[in-house]
Write a protein that holds these residues in place. Sequence first.
Motif, mmCIF file in Angstrom:
data_model
loop_
_atom_site.group_PDB
_atom_site.id
_atom_site.type_symbol
_atom_site.label_atom_id
_atom_site.label_comp_id
_atom_site.label_asym_id
_atom_site.label_seq_id
_atom_site.Cartn_x
_atom_site.Cartn_y
_atom_site.Cartn_z
ATOM 1 N N LEU A 166 -19.409 4.113 43.972
ATOM 2 C CA LEU A 166 -19.434 3.387 45.242
ATOM 3 C C LEU A 166 -19.603 4.369 46.392
ATOM 4 O O LEU A 166 -18.753 5.248 46.597
ATOM 5 N N ALA A 167 -20.695 4.229 47.113
ATOM 6 C CA ALA A 167 -20.895 5.033 48.324
ATOM 7 C C ALA A 167 -20.179 4.347 49.482
ATOM 8 O O ALA A 167 -20.224 3.114 49.623
ATOM 9 N N ALA A 168 -19.497 5.155 50.302
ATOM 10 C CA ALA A 168 -18.791 4.593 51.444
ATOM 11 C C ALA A 168 -19.767 3.975 52.429
ATOM 12 O O ALA A 168 -20.854 4.505 52.671
ATOM 13 N N HIS A 169 -19.371 2.847 53.005
ATOM 14 C CA HIS A 169 -20.182 2.223 54.046
ATOM 15 C C HIS A 169 -20.275 3.173 55.234
ATOM 16 O O HIS A 169 -19.327 3.884 55.562
ATOM 17 N N ASP A 170 -21.415 3.199 55.880
ATOM 18 C CA ASP A 170 -21.640 4.129 56.991
ATOM 19 C C ASP A 170 -20.974 3.589 58.257
ATOM 20 O O ASP A 170 -21.645 3.196 59.217
ATOM 21 N N THR A 171 -19.646 3.587 58.249
ATOM 22 C CA THR A 171 -18.898 3.052 59.385
ATOM 23 C C THR A 171 -18.913 4.021 60.551
ATOM 24 O O THR A 171 -18.837 5.238 60.380
ATOM 25 N N GLU A 172 -18.988 3.463 61.755
ATOM 26 C CA GLU A 172 -18.825 4.265 62.948
ATOM 27 C C GLU A 172 -17.347 4.566 63.135
ATOM 28 O O GLU A 172 -16.482 3.785 62.706
ATOM 29 N N ALA A 173 -17.041 5.671 63.776
ATOM 30 C CA ALA A 173 -15.640 6.055 63.968
ATOM 31 C C ALA A 173 -14.863 4.992 64.722
ATOM 32 O O ALA A 173 -13.657 4.819 64.515
ATOM 33 N N THR A 174 -15.551 4.250 65.592
ATOM 34 C CA THR A 174 -14.895 3.219 66.394
ATOM 35 C C THR A 174 -14.880 1.854 65.715
ATOM 36 O O THR A 174 -14.312 0.905 66.267
ATOM 37 N N ASP A 175 -15.496 1.730 64.539
ATOM 38 C CA ASP A 175 -15.409 0.472 63.789
ATOM 39 C C ASP A 175 -13.964 0.209 63.381
ATOM 40 O O ASP A 175 -13.191 1.142 63.107
ATOM 41 N N LEU A 176 -13.595 -1.064 63.298
ATOM 42 C CA LEU A 176 -12.219 -1.411 62.955
ATOM 43 C C LEU A 176 -11.945 -1.116 61.484
ATOM 44 O O LEU A 176 -12.729 -1.457 60.602
ATOM 45 N N GLY A 177 -10.787 -0.476 61.238
ATOM 46 C CA GLY A 177 -10.404 -0.115 59.886
ATOM 47 C C GLY A 177 -9.068 -0.661 59.458
ATOM 48 O O GLY A 177 -8.660 -0.484 58.308
ATOM 49 N N LEU A 178 -8.367 -1.341 60.374
ATOM 50 C CA LEU A 178 -7.031 -1.843 60.037
ATOM 51 C C LEU A 178 -6.626 -2.892 61.064
ATOM 52 O O LEU A 178 -6.853 -2.731 62.261
ATOM 53 N N MET A 179 -6.026 -3.976 60.557
ATOM 54 C CA MET A 179 -5.463 -5.011 61.416
ATOM 55 C C MET A 179 -4.015 -5.235 60.996
ATOM 56 O O MET A 179 -3.720 -5.441 59.809
ATOM 57 N N LEU A 180 -3.111 -5.149 61.956
ATOM 58 C CA LEU A 180 -1.686 -5.340 61.694
ATOM 59 C C LEU A 180 -1.136 -6.390 62.651
ATOM 60 O O LEU A 180 -1.503 -6.400 63.829
ATOM 61 N N TYR A 181 -0.253 -7.241 62.136
ATOM 62 C CA TYR A 181 0.379 -8.237 62.994
ATOM 63 C C TYR A 181 1.806 -7.802 63.309
ATOM 64 O O TYR A 181 2.516 -7.276 62.453
ATOM 65 N N THR A 182 2.174 -7.986 64.568
ATOM 66 C CA THR A 182 3.539 -7.666 64.982
ATOM 67 C C THR A 182 4.508 -8.535 64.206
ATOM 68 O O THR A 182 4.149 -9.607 63.699
ATOM 69 N N SER A 183 5.750 -8.065 64.138
ATOM 70 C CA SER A 183 6.746 -8.755 63.317
ATOM 71 C C SER A 183 7.170 -10.085 63.900
ATOM 72 O O SER A 183 7.879 -10.855 63.262
ATOM 73 N N GLY A 184 6.770 -10.377 65.128
ATOM 74 C CA GLY A 184 7.039 -11.699 65.670
ATOM 75 C C GLY A 184 8.465 -11.904 66.111
ATOM 76 O O GLY A 184 8.971 -13.011 66.074
ATOM 77 N N THR A 185 9.164 -10.829 66.562
ATOM 78 C CA THR A 185 10.553 -10.978 66.992
ATOM 79 C C THR A 185 10.637 -11.705 68.318
ATOM 80 O O THR A 185 11.692 -12.176 68.708
ATOM 81 N N THR A 186 9.528 -11.768 69.074
ATOM 82 C CA THR A 186 9.563 -12.404 70.390
ATOM 83 C C THR A 186 8.501 -13.495 70.499
ATOM 84 O O THR A 186 7.871 -13.652 71.532
ATOM 85 N N GLY A 187 8.280 -14.243 69.449
ATOM 86 C CA GLY A 187 7.322 -15.331 69.510
ATOM 87 C C GLY A 187 6.241 -15.183 68.464
ATOM 88 O O GLY A 187 6.402 -14.520 67.458
ATOM 89 N N ARG A 188 5.108 -15.840 68.719
ATOM 90 C CA ARG A 188 3.993 -15.863 67.772
ATOM 91 C C ARG A 188 3.491 -14.457 67.487
ATOM 92 O O ARG A 188 3.202 -13.692 68.407
ATOM 93 N N PRO A 189 3.358 -14.073 66.208
ATOM 94 C CA PRO A 189 2.858 -12.726 65.892
ATOM 95 C C PRO A 189 1.476 -12.476 66.492
ATOM 96 O O PRO A 189 0.635 -13.367 66.554
ATOM 97 N N LYS A 190 1.286 -11.252 66.951
ATOM 98 C CA LYS A 190 0.020 -10.864 67.579
ATOM 99 C C LYS A 190 -0.701 -9.864 66.687
ATOM 100 O O LYS A 190 -0.088 -8.967 66.133
ATOM 101 N N GLY A 191 -2.001 -10.013 66.576
ATOM 102 C CA GLY A 191 -2.792 -9.076 65.802
ATOM 103 C C GLY A 191 -3.168 -7.870 66.637
ATOM 104 O O GLY A 191 -3.645 -8.007 67.773
ATOM 105 N N ALA A 192 -2.947 -6.671 66.095
ATOM 106 C CA ALA A 192 -3.376 -5.430 66.739
ATOM 107 C C ALA A 192 -4.378 -4.760 65.820
ATOM 108 O O ALA A 192 -4.178 -4.707 64.602
ATOM 109 N N VAL A 193 -5.471 -4.261 66.382
ATOM 110 C CA VAL A 193 -6.526 -3.679 65.564
ATOM 111 C C VAL A 193 -6.683 -2.190 65.863
ATOM 112 O O VAL A 193 -6.419 -1.728 66.971
ATOM 113 N N HIS A 194 -7.121 -1.462 64.814
ATOM 114 C CA HIS A 194 -7.240 -0.013 64.919
ATOM 115 C C HIS A 194 -8.506 0.444 64.204
ATOM 116 O O HIS A 194 -8.866 -0.083 63.152
ATOM 117 N N SER A 195 -9.148 1.436 64.783
ATOM 118 C CA SER A 195 -10.417 1.936 64.243
ATOM 119 C C SER A 195 -10.170 2.973 63.149
ATOM 120 O O SER A 195 -9.046 3.444 62.942
#
Length: 545
Positions: A184-213
């Motif tokens: 498997l050859a790695a996809h030619d992702t740009e450094a700024t392409d998204l590589g991870l999405m995490l949702y907050t634990s929701g201690t203060t309401g609806r969980p929010k998605g945060a994205v990281h490259s």
Amino acid sequence: MQENLPESYLPDAANSPEPLHALPETDYPSNVNVAEELVDTHVENGRGDNVAIRFRDRELTYRDLKDRVDRFGNALKDLGVEPGDRVLVRFPNRPEAIVSCLAVQKIGAIPQPSMKLLRAKELTHILDDAKIKLAVVYDDLLDELEDAVDAVDCVEEVVVVDDVGVDHDRPSYQRLIDDASDELAAHDTEATDLGLMLYTSGTTGRPKGAVHSHSDILATADGYANYCLEPTEDDVFGGNPPLPFAYGYGDLVTFPLRFGATTSLVQDATPQTLLEAVEDHGVTVFCSVPTAYNQILSKFPDGHEEYDVSSLRLGLSAGEPLAPHTFDEIGEKYGIDILDGIGTTEMLHIFISHRHTDEIDPEATGFPVPGYEAKIVDPETGDELERGRSGQLAVRGPTGITYWNRPEKQKDAVRDGWSFPGDIFVQREDGRFEYQSREDDLIISSGYNIPGPEVEMVLEEREAVQEVAVIGAPDEERGEIVKAYIVLHEEYEASESLVSELQNYVKNTLAPYKYPRAIQFLDELPRTETGKIQRTKLRDREQTV
């Protein structure tokens, strides 16, 4: 490029953090793939036989890991996953979780690690909000996910890792890997392409998605880990933060794999299984949260003698402020310092901390991590405050706050390129940043601003107190009063005399107006899966009294 990424779900340039690449290590090429950097590079450079993962009595080398990542990446492509698609990864801390995330990243898609205790209602929100296309799940966590999948129309397939024997008619993770190609050859992702999405634990309401490259993920290792921890390929990272917790993802995935080191995974972490892992896996960098450190000290007061912990060289802590007495007792018994840093899901990892070579002051969080800048500003005017005055923390560096599909929240979190994580700090004259509270943990009583964590730290000094959470409780006369919820050690009993003793101790230690006018004893405090105290639930409790 990530063709299947709806750009309307991301903020425009005016409301995005301004990246700061002050370190040469974080000035990445325009195209980089994080999975290739964390796995393939080690195999290509002769480290393929290094142990990447220890789990129970099993070991996976970097060569083994690459083989599994490549095979599962090909299987995902065969199932229709394309660059930019979001893939839910739902596991306890197991090797398949790491393989799945890396495989998703390698083909240019975006993994969304999911906390194992989330119920169907919470999962339904995440599936629909992130527009998850495919899910990979541990069989014992399948039921809640199936209910959530039935409630949305975006999930096309669910892949199941079989372990405990749950009946299902979904594709088998192991069978897919066995049948897939190992090239498997790695996809030619740009450094700024998204590589991870995490949702907050929701201690203060609806969980929010945060994205990281892809570059964000690497920057946490090349900045914080590289400069504050100085890892080598001989290190073994271990502990109990869940992998879907930003802190845990860094500690147990990004950091060890970036440096050709080893990660130690414990599926069902208890004080005993963590101490066993230190002994059996030779853990050198122990990563945890204050609660777990306190539980180890409480449940196994002689754990440092009952288990071989001689491999340890450093401890990490995040999620809640670490009490100085915990720092001291771990140091005395285990012979290690604990770096207690501040980080958030939105910023991906720790951005203020001591370095392991510093003279550590356990009453302060530390200095900005190399590559980051931090300042304290007036919450009303936005003007930078002089040292010694508390205010809003503003940060900028190689990572920043980027919310998924939350434009109003994004406007509040980023101003003039600076990210505002929502913490109240003071910068001391010595340059260290000292934590005061979360913005919503600041108690205003009779016009006085009282940081709840400051009162907690003092109460935790008393032998009777095992755990404590301090909140503002409504009061007609003062607006709010300081109220402490306390879990006592087993040998102590609740009494009016103990209440008075604790109140007087705070009066004699802090300014008298900060003492808890109300104290309530509980058997346990409400917590998120990551170990954070859910003060919101305690505040809600006060509203119904």
